[in-house]
Each structure stands twice: as structure tokens, then as C-alpha cells.
Design an enzyme around this catalytic site. Structure first.
Site: not given
Length: 163
Positions: A89, A131-132, A135
Site C-alpha cells: 500500500c 483494496h481501494e 480504503h
């Protein structure tokens, strides 16, 4: 627009659930331009708005030469058996850990014109989409690690030069 500095682990914005984009205006258009510029740098697969200090649901991606963005992305489908994949990351520089991710993912959101869009894929694209969206939900990939692996990662972070 220039690429924006990436917020690092410990910054509260990274643990905050991002607000939806309510209206596409000049501010949101500038954000998308910054996200695209920020993800075009070498070694970057995705950048979430929270990583550049903006608490809005938006991210950009750069996978196999395909560059794009999604506003108000929601992870609407994952499939397959979770696999432990090496993951890093930008907000946790220099640290790569085996992270459980589904081999297929699909997100749905809107573009700058308010049109519904979908982005889906396997491999790195699936990993980046998960992953995004994490976030934007205030999660880091470290939150997906098993307890022992997470403790080890936290120790490495504490001992790093950037922390």
C-alpha cells in the site's frame, strides 16, 4: 493537475469512512484529475481519495495500462475462494504482506457525468478494486491480516524510517 502527496499510516483520514459524492462539481472534477495524475506514477495500481487527504468516495486505478476512476464505488460482487496474495500500500511504504483477497471483484459507481459504471476483473484488478474500496471504508490491508501477521506488520511499521 499535479499528483498529490500520499497520506501515511497513522493519518486519521485513512481510518475514516469516506462520504459519498453528493454532487459532481468543479471540486470533484479536480479531485478526479488529481487521482488520475497520482495513479499514473510508476508502481501504482490504485489511489483512493482518502490517501490524498480527501474524505470522498472516489478512487483511481492503473492496471495493465488501463487507467480510470470510479465515484461512489461499491463492491457489488466477489467470487472464488480467497487467496493469500502479496499486497502493499502506498500509505504503508515498503511493507508487503500476504493478504486474503477474492480472485474476482466488481464495483459499481458513477462517472463525472453521473452515469452508472461498472469495473470488474481478476488478478491485480480484483485485488485493486477490493483494496481501494477498503480504503473508502476506513480499512487498510493490514486490517485483513491474521492476528500474528498483523502484529508482525505493526512491528515492522514501528521500526520503519517513515513512521
Amino acid at each position: 493537475m499535479p499528483e498529490r502527496p500520499i497520506r501515511l499510516f497513522g493519518d486519521p483520514v485513512l481510518k475514516t469512512v469516506s462520504a459519498p459524492v453528493e454532487q459532481v462539481d468543479d471540486r470533484v472534477r479536480a479531485l478526479v484529475a488529481d487521482l488520475i495524475d497520482s495513479v499514473r506514477l510508476p508502481g501504482r495500481a490504485g489511489v483512493a481519495a482518502s490517501q490524498i487527504g480527501v474524505n470522498l468516495r472516489a478512487f483511481s486505478y492503473n492496471i495493465d495500462g488501463e487507467v480510470g476512476y470510479v465515484l461512489n464505488p461499491e463492491l457489488v460482487e466477489v467470487s472464488g475462494e480467497k487467496e493469500a496474495i502479496d499486497e502493499g500500500c502506498l500509505s504503508v511504504p515498503g511493507l508487503w504482506k500476504k493478504t486474503p483477497r477474492y480472485p474476482f471483484a466488481r464495483v459499481r459507481g458513477i462517472d463525472l457525468d453521473g452515469n452508472e459504471i461498472e469495473v470488474s476483473g481478476t488478478g491485480l484488478m480484483a485485488q485493486a478494486l477490493q483494496h481501494e474500496t477498503d480504503h473508502l471504508d476506513g480499512l487498510l490491508y493490514l486490517d485483513r491480516l491474521e492476528n500474528d501477521e498483523r502484529r508482525s506488520a505493526m512491528k515492522e511499521i514501528r521500526e520503519s524510517d517513515w513512521f
